[in-house]
Design a protein around this motif. Sequence first.
Motif, short mmCIF file in Angstrom:
data_model
loop_
_atom_site.label_atom_id
_atom_site.label_comp_id
_atom_site.label_asym_id
_atom_site.label_seq_id
_atom_site.Cartn_x
_atom_site.Cartn_y
_atom_site.Cartn_z
N PHE A 373 0.83 -1.24 -0.14
CA PHE A 373 0.01 -0.02 0.03
C PHE A 373 0.63 1.48 0.06
O PHE A 373 0.64 2.28 -0.77
N ALA A 374 1.70 1.27 0.94
CA ALA A 374 2.84 2.36 0.72
C ALA A 374 3.42 2.66 -0.47
O ALA A 374 3.75 3.90 -1.04
N ILE A 375 3.91 1.58 -1.07
CA ILE A 375 4.54 1.56 -2.40
C ILE A 375 3.62 2.26 -3.50
O ILE A 375 4.10 3.16 -4.27
N MET A 376 2.31 1.90 -3.55
CA MET A 376 1.57 2.25 -4.42
C MET A 376 1.04 3.69 -4.02
O MET A 376 0.84 4.44 -5.27
N VAL A 377 0.83 3.92 -2.92
CA VAL A 377 0.73 5.38 -2.64
C VAL A 377 1.64 6.29 -3.13
O VAL A 377 1.53 7.42 -3.77
N LEU A 378 3.12 6.27 -2.75
CA LEU A 378 4.14 6.78 -3.37
C LEU A 378 4.01 7.05 -4.79
O LEU A 378 4.53 8.10 -5.39
N MET A 379 3.77 5.82 -5.43
CA MET A 379 3.84 5.82 -6.89
C MET A 379 2.68 6.82 -7.22
O MET A 379 2.94 7.64 -8.43
N ALA A 380 1.41 6.76 -6.96
CA ALA A 380 0.26 7.82 -7.20
C ALA A 380 0.86 9.23 -7.08
O ALA A 380 0.60 10.14 -7.93
N VAL A 381 1.36 9.45 -5.62
CA VAL A 381 2.10 10.88 -5.53
C VAL A 381 2.88 11.11 -6.73
O VAL A 381 2.84 12.41 -7.31
N PHE A 382 4.09 10.47 -6.77
CA PHE A 382 5.05 10.64 -7.73
C PHE A 382 4.58 11.15 -9.20
O PHE A 382 4.97 12.07 -9.83
N THR A 383 3.71 10.07 -9.69
CA THR A 383 3.16 10.55 -11.20
C THR A 383 2.30 11.66 -11.21
O THR A 383 2.22 12.32 -12.32
N THR A 384 1.53 11.91 -10.37
CA THR A 384 0.92 13.28 -10.29
C THR A 384 1.66 14.15 -10.01
O THR A 384 1.39 15.40 -10.83
N PHE A 385 2.56 14.19 -9.45
CA PHE A 385 3.48 15.70 -9.20
C PHE A 385 4.31 15.82 -10.18
O PHE A 385 4.41 17.11 -10.58
N ILE A 386 4.77 14.89 -11.04
CA ILE A 386 5.72 15.26 -12.13
C ILE A 386 4.82 15.61 -13.51
O ILE A 386 5.22 15.93 -14.58
N THR A 387 3.46 15.57 -13.49
CA THR A 387 2.75 15.76 -14.66
C THR A 387 2.82 17.29 -15.15
O THR A 387 3.22 17.57 -16.12
N THR A 388 2.47 18.19 -14.06
CA THR A 388 2.49 19.55 -14.52
C THR A 388 3.91 19.89 -14.96
O THR A 388 3.90 20.60 -15.96
N PRO A 389 5.01 19.60 -14.40
CA PRO A 389 6.24 20.21 -14.85
C PRO A 389 6.63 19.51 -16.32
O PRO A 389 7.45 20.18 -17.00
N LEU A 390 6.37 18.24 -16.42
CA LEU A 390 6.84 17.61 -17.56
C LEU A 390 6.02 18.17 -18.84
O LEU A 390 6.51 18.24 -19.85
N VAL A 391 4.61 18.26 -18.57
CA VAL A 391 3.71 18.79 -19.62
C VAL A 391 4.32 20.35 -19.91
O VAL A 391 4.24 20.71 -21.18
N MET A 392 4.64 21.16 -19.02
CA MET A 392 5.05 22.41 -19.31
C MET A 392 6.46 22.48 -20.19
O MET A 392 6.55 23.22 -20.85
N ALA A 393 7.15 21.35 -19.76
CA ALA A 393 8.52 21.30 -20.14
C ALA A 393 8.46 20.88 -21.80
O ALA A 393 9.32 21.29 -22.69
N VAL A 394 7.43 19.91 -22.30
CA VAL A 394 7.32 19.45 -23.53
C VAL A 394 6.22 20.22 -24.71
O VAL A 394 6.43 20.08 -25.68
N TYR A 395 5.36 20.98 -23.88
CA TYR A 395 4.21 21.31 -24.49
C TYR A 395 3.54 22.56 -23.81
O TYR A 395 2.86 22.28 -22.87
#
Length: 752
Positions: A373-395
């Motif tokens: 559960f802890a591993i999957m929660v951290l995965m959800a936080v990480f993938t959501t956290f990087i969305t905005t910076p990466l989208v702003m960087a590429v498009y």
Amino acid sequence: MAIACPAAMKATSNGVFQDDNPLDFSIPLAILQICLVIVVTCVLAVILKPLRQPRVIAEIVGGILLGPSALGRSTAYLNKIFPARSLTVLDTLANLGLLFFLFLVGLELYLNSLRRTGKKALSIALTGITLPFALGIGTSYALRATISKGVDGPPFLIFMGVAFFITAFPVLARILAELKLLTTDVGRMAMSATAVNDVAAWILLALAIALSGTGKSPLVSLWALLCGIVFVAGCALIVRPIFKWMQQRCHEAEFITDAIGIHALVDGPFGSALVEKLEDLVSGLFLPLYFVSSGLKTNVATIQGAQSWGFLVLVIATACFGKIVGTVGVSMFCKVPFRESLALEFLMNTKGLVGLIVLNIGKDRKVLNDQTFAIMVLMAVFTTFITTPLVMAVYKPDNRTANSIYKHRTIKRNNPDTELRILACFHSSRNIPSMINLIEASRGIEKKEGICLYAMHLMELSERTSAIPMVHKARKNGIPFWNKGKRSDSDQIVVAFEAFRQLSHVSIRPMTAISAMHDLYDDICGSAERKGVAMIILPFHKHQRIDGVMEMTRNEFRWVKKKVLEHAPCSVGILVDRGLSGNTHVSASNVSSTITVLFFGGNDDHEALAYVRFLQSSEFSEEIVNVDRDTPNSTDEIFLAEIKQKLSNSKSVRFEERTVRNTSETVDAIMEFNRSNLFLVGRMPGGRVAAENMKNVKSECQELDPVGNLLISPDFSTSASVLVVQQYSSRPVLGSASTTVAELPHERFETV
């Protein structure tokens, strides 16, 4: 082995004066927990705001910090603030929030939009489901062999697969809105694909829940699944017609469009009314408690050793890889540009709140242990956290596309018969009567090309969980609210402007600007650039009460006005409404209004005078009072002479001159015309009179300096509205002094 249950908590205490500790009772402790959660969430939201992170990240991280991963390492804190005996109340409130949230999601999920999903979006959605789902099942086998031994196989596989491919529809909608991508091809494809993704996720989740039942017989799971299908069918076939019947009889508080002088009742959508009532309570109170409840179940300390951390990296990499390969691959096959394909992949990888819901259900069903559960929660936080910076960087599309045919950036022009384009902004229905009456007064007598009005509804992108209604409104940006084939009368604003268009024969283009408050000015300026308007008209951030006192409405819009004044690609007018022509719309041909222009000199005063000149018809006549000039060759004198020549036959216009020596005489001269309906003034007047006699005027609002502040001050007894004008060419900095120095006496221009 016997397990001792914690003692039940009483609801209320008798108070500390009777030796009761309030934290030993459920209601005082729940209030403390709620306050703590809100404070921590708000602080994290402020910290993460520069990183353009959605509020859900602050809430998830706040829940983890309040749990055993951080502050909960202190047993004293955990036993005092979140004791085991209080978790029943906390979980009950959290699950109530979850129920309301899912109700709102379902309320706003338009199934008709699924039928209109394009082939590209459908292909992206299906590929974005199948590949991550397969990779999630593959990863689950590795987890079951190591850190998740003993869990029930089929439910675990499905939970892991769903957690890998699910995309958070509400969080994605907010990210797209903040990045101004809702109306782009990337935004449309992402929202359509995510809608299909979510439907598939909830179906598979229902299957996983049914399979994870505690019954020994497989028939129990089968019965649970069949009952779920019957429930959904009953809602669709029985409940939906009932709600549709209610919607047809639900009115939005009997709204009457007094703004236009007609009595058209407006039918309000039942769903929007429910969302408006429930949304703030759910997103502001209940959902943060749900994240804390999740955070108390998340203990990052359980991830120990190289193997566990290796699995964390594997889960994150696999989840991202599945979306990248699936989304980018099919996007390139559908001939979507590479940058857009990459941005689409990052957007589709948003987990957020919905992903956390899936994981919590798995945890409650004993399908996921603490470490997984802890591993999957951290995965959800990480993938959501990087969305905005990466989208702003590429498009990031350019919202300020240059208009190559942008000819008229000011009202002042050689030919007043050319089309006048105005962008009138409003943020509530209260602004509409004065805006409509100002435009009606501006219409004149049937100009050759007339007026084109762009009516922009300013909507703040709030921190609410639900963003779906905003999505549908933002997609109409630049498109009329009314359409011949599908007319929507669900908004009194729509009816007001449509009636004005039909009665006044003014070309109207309704628009919607939906942004966070700090970006709203960019939407206004960008739209003005693209539409080639000559003037932006903004409402003042105060309105006049019945007793005449100017009362603050939304102070945040004052900051928006300042930024527009600094960055506007055209002239700007700020309208201070004091009941311009009353609260109803009256045709200009049926009413007589007095408009007074105070002319000191300078570019802004030129623009204010040009506004009146532009609106006059050759059918009007004029009377001119003899004026002596000290500087006959100045720019101001030349412009005034041109105006007088153009209006030499008008009887309804007259020029008057006042020679003043100090501030007191200037104020007295202006007071002579306090019975006017509207004052037109330049924002930064030039000339000696303005420089010497207006410098002592208290400038409470810099955006109105200095004459505007005088006209709205309590000392100036008038009920006239004020339009403060800034010409595009002047572009002054707020609070700076005018650089125009022309030695001119005080001039007044009055239209009756």
